[in-house]
Write a protein that holds these residues in place. Structure first.
Motif, PDB file in Angstrom:
ATOM      1  N   ASP A  20       7.270   9.900  -5.523  1.00 11.76           N
ATOM      2  CA  ASP A  20       8.346   9.766  -4.635  1.00 11.76           C
ATOM      3  C   ASP A  20       9.395   8.560  -4.968  1.00 11.76           C
ATOM      4  OD1 ASP A  20      10.232   9.789  -2.671  1.00 11.76           O
ATOM      5  OD2 ASP A  20       8.578   9.014  -1.176  1.00 11.76           O
ATOM      6  N   ASP A  33       0.693  -1.371  -0.007  1.00 11.38           N
ATOM      7  CA  ASP A  33      -0.016   0.055  -0.145  1.00 11.38           C
ATOM      8  C   ASP A  33       0.854   1.447   0.017  1.00 11.38           C
ATOM      9  OD1 ASP A  33      -2.205  -1.448  -0.021  1.00 11.38           O
ATOM     10  OD2 ASP A  33      -2.808  -1.271   2.175  1.00 11.38           O
ATOM     11  N   LEU A  34       1.905   1.430   0.861  1.00  8.50           N
ATOM     12  CA  LEU A  34       2.873   2.356   0.787  1.00  8.50           C
ATOM     13  C   LEU A  34       3.484   2.656  -0.388  1.00  8.50           C
ATOM     14  CD1 LEU A  34       4.358   1.910   4.497  1.00  8.50           C
ATOM     15  CD2 LEU A  34       2.822   3.738   3.607  1.00  8.50           C
ATOM     16  N   ILE A  63       2.456   1.629  -3.558  1.00 13.30           N
ATOM     17  CA  ILE A  63       1.660   2.238  -4.591  1.00 13.30           C
ATOM     18  C   ILE A  63       1.316   4.086  -4.092  1.00 13.30           C
ATOM     19  CG2 ILE A  63      -1.025   2.331  -5.189  1.00 13.30           C
ATOM     20  CD1 ILE A  63      -0.993  -0.641  -4.392  1.00 13.30           C
ATOM     21  N   GLU A  64       1.137   4.403  -2.980  1.00 13.86           N
ATOM     22  CA  GLU A  64       1.117   5.591  -2.615  1.00 13.86           C
ATOM     23  C   GLU A  64       2.303   6.384  -2.927  1.00 13.86           C
ATOM     24  OE1 GLU A  64       0.030   6.160   1.594  1.00 13.86           O
ATOM     25  OE2 GLU A  64      -1.336   4.742   1.517  1.00 13.86           O
ATOM     26  N   ALA A  65       3.259   5.908  -2.676  1.00 17.72           N
ATOM     27  CA  ALA A  65       4.821   6.672  -3.147  1.00 17.72           C
ATOM     28  C   ALA A  65       4.870   6.734  -4.549  1.00 17.72           C
ATOM     29  CB  ALA A  65       5.923   5.841  -2.609  1.00 17.72           C
ATOM     30  N   ARG A  66       4.319   5.638  -5.536  1.00 17.93           N
ATOM     31  CA  ARG A  66       4.181   5.942  -6.838  1.00 17.93           C
ATOM     32  C   ARG A  66       3.432   6.847  -7.375  1.00 17.93           C
ATOM     33  NH1 ARG A  66       4.790  -0.567  -8.380  1.00 17.93           N
ATOM     34  NH2 ARG A  66       7.058  -0.578  -7.956  1.00 17.93           N
ATOM     35  N   GLU A  67       2.045   7.187  -6.745  1.00 22.19           N
ATOM     36  CA  GLU A  67       1.364   7.895  -7.157  1.00 22.19           C
ATOM     37  C   GLU A  67       1.697   9.375  -6.880  1.00 22.19           C
ATOM     38  OE1 GLU A  67      -2.287   7.008  -5.012  1.00 22.19           O
ATOM     39  OE2 GLU A  67      -2.704   5.439  -6.428  1.00 22.19           O
ATOM     40  N   MET A  68       2.482   9.600  -5.542  1.00 22.34           N
ATOM     41  CA  MET A  68       3.185  10.917  -5.242  1.00 22.34           C
ATOM     42  C   MET A  68       4.305  11.257  -6.255  1.00 22.34           C
ATOM     43  SD  MET A  68       2.264  11.202  -1.020  1.00 22.34           S
ATOM     44  CE  MET A  68       4.082  10.876  -0.786  1.00 22.34           C
TER      45      MET A  68
END
Length: 64
Positions: free
Chosen positions: A42, A32-33, A35-40
């Motif tokens: 980072d 999950d983290l 996926i969030e990093a890719r979306e941001m």
């Protein structure tokens, strides 16, 4: 001459005294983290989380 090539016995002794008992979060949380990093966007976070996920899934050997 690079400082990385200089033998530093006091630094090595200090690092040996540090204990690394860091528990890796579950693979689901890391995914999950990631996926969030890719979306941001980072890139550093993606790289670190990808390596952590590989370790959590047993795709690379654990250190020490």
């Amino acid at each position: 001459m690079s400082t990385a090539l200089v033998h530093r016995p006091t630094e090595n002794a200090a690092l040996k005294s540090v204990q690394y008992n860091v528990q890796t979060p579950p693979a689901v949380v890391l995914a999950d983290l990631l996926i969030e990093a890719r979306e941001m966007g980072d890139r550093y976070g993606v790289r670190v989380l990808d390596c952590m996920l590989d370790r959590a899934l047993g795709l690379v050997p654990q250190d020490g």
